[in-house]
Write an enzyme that holds these catalytic residues in place. Structure first.
Site, PDB file in Angstrom:
ATOM      1  CB  SER A 151       7.463   3.606  -0.135  1.00  0.00           C
ATOM      2  OG  SER A 151       7.935   4.670  -0.920  1.00  0.00           O
ATOM      3  CB  ALA A 167       3.896  -0.467  -4.003  1.00  0.00           C
ATOM      4  CB  CYS A 168      -0.601  -0.829  -5.125  1.00  0.00           C
ATOM      5  SG  CYS A 168       0.097   0.830  -5.135  1.00  0.00           S
ATOM      6  N   GLY A 196      -1.031   1.414  -1.022  1.00  0.00           N
ATOM      7  CA  GLY A 196      -2.234   1.956  -1.633  1.00  0.00           C
ATOM      8  C   GLY A 196      -3.124   0.843  -2.143  1.00  0.00           C
ATOM      9  CG  ASN A 372      -1.203   0.565  -9.017  1.00  0.00           C
ATOM     10  OD1 ASN A 372      -1.526   0.761 -10.187  1.00  0.00           O
ATOM     11  ND2 ASN A 372       0.000   0.863  -8.565  1.00  0.00           N
ATOM     12  N   PRO A 373      -3.501   2.691  -7.542  1.00  0.00           N
ATOM     13  CG  PRO A 373      -3.426   3.579  -5.370  1.00  0.00           C
ATOM     14  CD  PRO A 373      -3.093   2.344  -6.158  1.00  0.00           C
ATOM     15  CB  CYS A 374       0.185   5.195 -10.060  1.00  0.00           C
ATOM     16  SG  CYS A 374       0.524   6.208  -8.607  1.00  0.00           S
ATOM     17  CB  SER A 375      -3.278   3.226 -13.864  1.00  0.00           C
ATOM     18  OG  SER A 375      -4.551   3.524 -13.357  1.00  0.00           O
ATOM     19  CD  GLU A 376       2.292   1.799 -10.607  1.00  0.00           C
ATOM     20  OE1 GLU A 376       2.853   1.708  -9.504  1.00  0.00           O
ATOM     21  OE2 GLU A 376       1.317   2.538 -10.812  1.00  0.00           O
TER      22      GLU A 376
END
Length: 469
Positions: A151, A167-168, A196, A372-376
């Site tokens: 994004s 992104a993060c 993030g 990061n927030p989604c852990s990928e």
């Protein structure tokens, strides 16, 4: 001029001062070569698709319209959902103004032309023809929905001079008030840019430990409250998405009990407010009135802890300041508490520290403490991840079950080159992240044109900042 002198000259002339030996080689005529697979020489990529005008309308609860932009231009094969998402999230410019983007071709052109221009300036392309092929192939990857950037690239590239494109980010916080306050500031800048962040707070002394000047420390959970409030009022850069956060605490930290239950305790408060008639929606009064709603929380567990759970042994936590034993718990009791809190509200999650660091792709650079927030994305403290995605179904023939390996390799080659260009030309929220992101590039894109290492490159496509170092 010798190579070292050229490096010095290019460092002085680039925005981030990040020229590498690979860039110098490209500058001296060793740029990348590309072949056409999707595009045709002399044919505008935008002339190869069928276009149509449609309306982008998003309705909320009760049928009220929350977003509307009519007469937007999209390729006919694109779904209405894709139209709504792209128009509402990524088109730039004030609504109803002449500057407002109204076609996907404007959005893709803004991003692709900017990236191509950056690459040309840095000597990425062996010739003008290779530059044009890269531009057209990247355009068609986007138009055909074979690939997509994260994004912040769509938000910021071609709009800001030195855009935030990752992104993060993973931050670090030390056990000082200056570092903690700086954490709030850094997160605010990250959220403002549409990205993030993740952080491990285990370096902060616990609420059971003394301060140097007397008194007892507040502990990491108390500082999480202020960070949560800050995130709650920052909608990512005005770019129509909420701030995203990950907060991690090691299972050996003395405040682990409080951390485990902090979000589930707040959830129970929300239930009371909902029963009293307050709005229960995501942005309603009930959940807006409680803490810890703007972050994902995760407990960082080790193999040693999991073994203690299996064997029903005691688990000791240790002071941050002097390493002394703080408390002793039943390991199974702690795991039960984690499970109950997660069942109640979804948090905390678990991150398996031992395995994560065993699988570390560049352990000599430091250990992995957070995600990061989604852990990928799991990587070093003070690092950035520049994400992109490839739609695997676009390369699959569902009728025959065959996969277009050559087409996929070509797409990876184009996308990783684009990401490498983006990493070099992005801005970063801190000096430490800038240094680490720049150190992770170098000859990354240059090496993608070889046959070797494709599995590794595909694995790393989510991690263009640092995975070759």
């Amino acid at each position: 001029m010798d190579e070292s002198a050229v490096v010095t000259e290019m460092r002085a002339s680039t925005p981030q001062g990040g020229a590498t030996v690979a860039e110098v080689r490209r500058h001296e005529g060793q740029g990348l070569k590309f072949t056409r697979r999707l595009s045709t020489q002399g044919v505008d990529p935008y002339d190869t698709v069928e276009w149509e005008l449609r309306d982008a309308v998003i309705e909320g609860e009760g049928g009220n319209v929350v977003f509307e932009q009519r007469g937007v231009e999209f390729p006919a094969p694109w779904s209405q959902l894709a139209t709504n998402v792209v128009t509402s999230k990524y088109f730039r410019g004030h609504m109803d103004s002449p500057e407002r983007e109204h076609s996907i071709r404007q959005l893709i052109s803004r991003v692709v032309s900017t990236i191509t221009g950056w690459g040309e300036k840095q000597g990425y392309f062996a010739s003008d023809s290779d530059r044009d092929i890269f531009h057209d192939e990247l355009t068609l990857l986007m138009l055909d929905q074979q690939a997509c950037f994260n994004s912040p690239v769509w938000f910021n590239v071609g709009v800001e001079e030195h855009p935030q494109c990752s992104a993060c980010f993973i931050l670090s916080v030390d056990d000082t008030m200056d570092s903690i306050l700086d954490w709030y500031r850094k997160e605010g800048r990250i959220f403002k840019g549409g990205s993030g962040s993740g952080v491990n707070l285990s370096r902060i002394r616990s609420s059971k430990e003394s301060l140097a000047g007397g008194g007892t420390a507040s502990g990491p959970v108390s500082f999480m409250r202020a960070a949560d409030a800050s995130a709650g009022v920052i909608k990512s850069g005005g770019k129509t998405r909420r701030a995203a956060k990950m907060v991690v605490l090691d299972v050996g930290h003395p405040d682990i009990n409080e951390f485990i239950t902090c979000k589930s305790d707040e959830e129970k408060k929300a239930w009371v407010l909902i029963d009293a008639g307050y709005d229960a929606s995501l942005d309603g009064a009930a959940y807006s009135s409680i803490f810890f709603q703007n972050a994902n929380n995760s407990v960082r567990v080790t193999d040693e802890f999991m073994d203690a759970v299996i064997k029903d042994r005691q688990w000791e936590t240790h002071n941050v300041t002097d390493g002394a034993v703080a408390d002793s718990y039943s390991a199974r009791g702690l795991m039960r508490k984690i499970a109950e809190a997660t069942h109640l509200c979804g948090d905390p999650g678990l991150q398996f520290d031992t395995t994560i660091n065993d699988w570390h792709t560049c352990p000599a650079s430091g250990r992995i403490n957070a995600s990061n927030p989604c852990s990928e994305y799991m990587h070093l403290d003070n690092s950035a991840c520049n994400l992109s995605s490839l739609n695997l179904l676009k390369f699959a023939d569902t009728a025959t079950g065959k996969f277009d390996v050559d087409g996929f390799r070509h797409a990876v080659d184009i996308m990783v080159t684009a990401q490498d260009i983006v990493v070099d030309n992005s801005s970063y929220p801190t000096e430490e992240i800038t240094v680490n992101a720049s150190a992770g590039t170098g000859e990354f894109a240059y090496q993608t044109s070889s046959e070797a290492g494709w599995d590794f490159l595909v694995f790393c496509i989510d991690n263009s900042a640092g995975c070759l170092r």
